[in-house]
Design an enzyme around this catalytic site. Structure first.
Site, PDB file in Angstrom:
ATOM      1  N   LYS A  31       2.318   1.906  -5.277  1.00  0.00           N
ATOM      2  CA  LYS A  31       3.023   1.368  -6.214  1.00  0.00           C
ATOM      3  C   LYS A  31       2.415   1.701  -7.721  1.00  0.00           C
ATOM      4  O   LYS A  31       2.900   2.245  -8.815  1.00  0.00           O
ATOM      5  CB  LYS A  31       3.507   0.216  -6.304  1.00  0.00           C
ATOM      6  CG  LYS A  31       4.508  -0.120  -5.030  1.00  0.00           C
ATOM      7  CD  LYS A  31       4.603  -1.672  -5.048  1.00  0.00           C
ATOM      8  CE  LYS A  31       3.343  -2.573  -4.262  1.00  0.00           C
ATOM      9  NZ  LYS A  31       2.953  -2.123  -3.205  1.00  0.00           N
TER      10      LYS A  31
ATOM     11  N   GLY B 178      -5.682  -4.217  -3.714  1.00  0.00           N
ATOM     12  CA  GLY B 178      -6.079  -3.399  -4.853  1.00  0.00           C
ATOM     13  C   GLY B 178      -4.875  -2.118  -5.268  1.00  0.00           C
ATOM     14  O   GLY B 178      -4.332  -1.846  -4.222  1.00  0.00           O
ATOM     15  N   HIS B 179      -4.552  -2.042  -6.434  1.00  0.00           N
ATOM     16  CA  HIS B 179      -3.791  -0.725  -6.699  1.00  0.00           C
ATOM     17  C   HIS B 179      -4.672   0.392  -7.010  1.00  0.00           C
ATOM     18  O   HIS B 179      -5.381   0.187  -8.042  1.00  0.00           O
ATOM     19  CB  HIS B 179      -2.706  -0.908  -7.887  1.00  0.00           C
ATOM     20  CG  HIS B 179      -1.542  -1.698  -7.399  1.00  0.00           C
ATOM     21  ND1 HIS B 179      -0.797  -2.609  -8.661  1.00  0.00           N
ATOM     22  CD2 HIS B 179      -1.123  -2.362  -6.180  1.00  0.00           C
ATOM     23  CE1 HIS B 179       0.154  -3.308  -7.599  1.00  0.00           C
ATOM     24  NE2 HIS B 179      -0.088  -2.983  -6.393  1.00  0.00           N
TER      25      HIS B 179
ATOM     26  N   THR C 268       3.128 -12.651   3.055  1.00  0.00           N
ATOM     27  CA  THR C 268       2.279 -13.053   1.988  1.00  0.00           C
ATOM     28  C   THR C 268       3.035 -14.282   1.339  1.00  0.00           C
ATOM     29  O   THR C 268       4.434 -14.604   1.850  1.00  0.00           O
ATOM     30  CB  THR C 268       2.108 -12.137   0.807  1.00  0.00           C
ATOM     31  OG1 THR C 268       1.174 -12.724  -0.109  1.00  0.00           O
ATOM     32  CG2 THR C 268       3.335 -11.602  -0.075  1.00  0.00           C
TER      33      THR C 268
ATOM     34  N   GLN D 111       2.453  -5.980  -3.049  1.00  0.00           N
ATOM     35  CA  GLN D 111       2.861  -5.979  -1.861  1.00  0.00           C
ATOM     36  C   GLN D 111       3.987  -5.262  -1.340  1.00  0.00           C
ATOM     37  O   GLN D 111       4.326  -4.353  -1.973  1.00  0.00           O
ATOM     38  CB  GLN D 111       2.680  -7.351  -1.175  1.00  0.00           C
ATOM     39  CG  GLN D 111       1.536  -7.917  -1.266  1.00  0.00           C
ATOM     40  CD  GLN D 111       0.868  -8.734  -2.749  1.00  0.00           C
ATOM     41  OE1 GLN D 111       2.015  -9.283  -3.318  1.00  0.00           O
ATOM     42  NE2 GLN D 111      -0.198  -8.458  -3.007  1.00  0.00           N
TER      43      GLN D 111
ATOM     44  N   ASP E 201       0.908  -1.294   0.154  1.00  0.00           N
ATOM     45  CA  ASP E 201       0.005  -0.268  -0.002  1.00  0.00           C
ATOM     46  C   ASP E 201       0.900   1.300   0.088  1.00  0.00           C
ATOM     47  O   ASP E 201       0.426   2.320   0.379  1.00  0.00           O
ATOM     48  CB  ASP E 201      -0.965  -0.050   1.030  1.00  0.00           C
ATOM     49  CG  ASP E 201      -1.714  -1.274   1.298  1.00  0.00           C
ATOM     50  OD1 ASP E 201      -2.331  -1.628   0.145  1.00  0.00           O
ATOM     51  OD2 ASP E 201      -1.938  -1.828   2.391  1.00  0.00           O
TER      52      ASP E 201
HETATM   53  P1  IMP Z   1      -2.346 -12.679   1.659  1.00  0.00           P
HETATM   54  O1  IMP Z   1      -1.365 -12.416   0.697  1.00  0.00           O
HETATM   55  O2  IMP Z   1      -3.653 -12.640   1.231  1.00  0.00           O
HETATM   56  O3  IMP Z   1      -1.719 -14.234   1.899  1.00  0.00           O
HETATM   57  O4  IMP Z   1      -2.058 -12.275   2.982  1.00  0.00           O
HETATM   58  C1  IMP Z   1      -0.880 -12.125   3.648  1.00  0.00           C
HETATM   59  C2  IMP Z   1      -0.407 -10.869   4.275  1.00  0.00           C
HETATM   60  O5  IMP Z   1      -0.193  -9.928   3.523  1.00  0.00           O
HETATM   61  C3  IMP Z   1      -1.678 -10.298   5.223  1.00  0.00           C
HETATM   62  O6  IMP Z   1      -1.192  -9.690   6.186  1.00  0.00           O
HETATM   63  C4  IMP Z   1      -2.392  -9.288   4.182  1.00  0.00           C
HETATM   64  O7  IMP Z   1      -3.041  -8.237   4.819  1.00  0.00           O
HETATM   65  C5  IMP Z   1      -0.998  -8.660   3.338  1.00  0.00           C
HETATM   66  N1  IMP Z   1      -1.299  -8.484   2.181  1.00  0.00           N
HETATM   67  C6  IMP Z   1      -1.308  -8.948   0.963  1.00  0.00           C
HETATM   68  N2  IMP Z   1      -1.602  -8.013   0.054  1.00  0.00           N
HETATM   69  C7  IMP Z   1      -1.309  -6.820   0.315  1.00  0.00           C
HETATM   70  C8  IMP Z   1      -1.510  -5.791  -0.156  1.00  0.00           C
HETATM   71  O8  IMP Z   1      -1.515  -5.491  -1.229  1.00  0.00           O
HETATM   72  N3  IMP Z   1      -1.149  -4.458   0.559  1.00  0.00           N
HETATM   73  C9  IMP Z   1      -1.000  -4.761   1.879  1.00  0.00           C
HETATM   74  N4  IMP Z   1      -0.994  -5.640   2.484  1.00  0.00           N
HETATM   75  C10 IMP Z   1      -1.267  -6.818   1.718  1.00  0.00           C
END
Ligand code: IMP
Length: 408
Positions: free
Chosen positions: A10, A34-35, A230, A215, A7
């Site tokens: 990007k 999302g972006h 992630t 991410q 977040d």
């Molecule tokens: P997952 O990617 O859905 O498995 O989530 C794993 C961790 O990454 C969690 O803490 C999510 O909130 C975080 N996360 C995954 N994608 C994003 C993103 O695009 N922005 C911020 N946090 C993310």
């Protein structure tokens, strides 16, 4: 590259830089979150599709990405309704993996089983899809064109249901799978490519490619705050494996960070604030998930973590976002070290930050179009970060709109 917990903004930066590149390629992650892009009075949220689609004609979803056909279709059709000829602008790697409906069920089951130590995933099946990839059991985009695709799907589905303790059961309402297969047919209207050849071909022809991360570094499966991460490599090396590009072909590395920090989901966050300052950051910075609406945790900029991220990514240029959120703050702080530790320790949760305080700039950054004209207190903040990291801050974003960007 995102240098924090995702977040960072990007999407906006990729959109702004796209006209300078011949192609834009996503290399990891999926529709986790999302972006958000804003321009010409409109607001757009992209999930799996590269943020170059609005300004660039060649966009690629690389092999390192995981695609949910249903979410992809919804996202793509929205863009098509807006008049974008997406099928001409986007190509998809045959080697990208597919997220199945059962991956979402597994994501939910694994989170539930973790009880108090939940990761707080986005619930989109990201982890289970990457697990299948490394377990050599995943379905790939290229498989959709094979005669045995249904049989492969069925085999994977049965395996997932057995893991869930529900062998032979339905995945959910019949419509769930029907919708998934219809979305696969939609996906097949796009051009599937061997993206490693396409991207290396562009580089051979001296064309430029902008690799778009998803991410952030502190969510990297190897170097992030494990297990609260992630399931992919979000660092620069992920661009090599997620696109098939050799390390020596990587040129500039743009590291994107916010002037403060946020985090969604569980896990350590040393500079997190729980007071009205956090509340202000959240409200002014609209720090809520663009897709999930989840509240983001907020805190001061963490220079220890930033330096770690710069090291891991080999950042050559920094891009600072959202300084404008702190426009009316009396004072602003930066964590310069953790008590008793030289860097990011194995147990990040136990870190006690030590802060340096700065006078707030008390001015509207959005009113400025050049670096020179920015308030002196803000420039002190910027130059302190440059001095400490040894990396220049080349772009400063002063607002969500494409136009609110200062390039030095
Ligand atoms: P997952 O990617 O859905 O498995 O989530 C794993 C961790 O990454 C969690 O803490 C999510 O909130 C975080 N996360 C995954 N994608 C994003 C993103 O695009 N922005 C911020 N946090 C993310």
């Amino acid at each position: 590259m995102g240098l924090q917990w995702g977040d960072e903004g990007k999407g906006k930066v990729v959109d702004v830089l796209t006209p300078r590149y011949d192609a834009v390629a996503r290399f990891q992650g999926g529709p986790n979150a999302g972006h958000t892009l804003e321009f010409d009075g409109g607001k757009y949220i992209l999930r799996s599709i590269p943020s170059g689609v609005f300004q660039g004609h060649c966009n690629v979803i690389g092999n390192g990405v995981v695609i949910d056909p249903v979410l992809f279709r919804a996202e793509a059709e929205e863009l098509e309704r807006g008049g974008l000829d997406l099928k001409k602008r986007l190509q998809i790697s045959r080697k990208a993996h597919l997220i199945m409906p059962t991956h979402r069920l597994l994501d939910a089951a694994q989170e539930a089983a973790k009880g108090d130590s939940k990761v707080g995933t986005t619930g989109k099946g990201i982890g289970p899809a990457y697990t299948d990839k490394t377990a050599r059991a995943g379905l790939r985009v290229g498989d959709t064109e094979r005669a045995d695709f249904r049989a492969s799907y069925e085999k994977a589905r049965q395996r997932h249901l057995a893991m869930l303790g529900r062998p032979g059961a339905q995945v959910g309402p019949v419509e769930v799978e029907k919708e998934w297969f219809e979305a696969v047919e939609y996906l097949k209207q796009y051009t599937f490519i061997d993206s490693e050849y396409a991207i290396n071909g562009l580089l051979d022809a001296e064309k430029s490619v902008l690799a778009e991360g998803a991410q952030g570094t502190l969510l990297d499966v190897d170097f992030g705050s494990y297990p609260f991460v992630t399931s992919s490599n979000t660092v620069c090396a992920g661009a090599c494996t997620g696109l098939g590009v050799a390390p020596r072909r990587i040129g500039e590395v743009f590291g994107i960070f916010k002037a403060y920090c946020t985090r969604v989901g569980a896990g350590p966050f040393p500079t997190e604030l729980f007071d009205e300052t956090a509340q202000k950051m959240r409200e002014i910075g609209r720090e809520f998930g663009s897709v999930t609406g989840r509240e983001r945790r907020c805190g001061w900029l963490d220079l220890v973590a930033l330096k770690y991220a710069i090291m891991l990514n080999g950042v050559t240029q920094l891009i600072m976002m959202k300084g404008d959120v702190m426009n009316d703050f009396e004072t602003v702080k930066i964590c310069t070290s953790y008590e008793g530790s030289d860097g990011v320790p194995y147990d990040l949760g136990a870190s006690k930050p030590i802060y340096k305080e700065f006078e707030g700039w008390r001015a509207d950054l959005r009113a400025h179009a050049t670096y020179e004209s920015l308030p002196v207190q803000f420039k002190k903040y910027v130059e302190f970060i440059e001095h400490e990291t040894g990396v220049p801050i080349r772009i400063i974003s002063t607002g969500p709109d494409r136009a609110q960007t200062i390039i030095r």
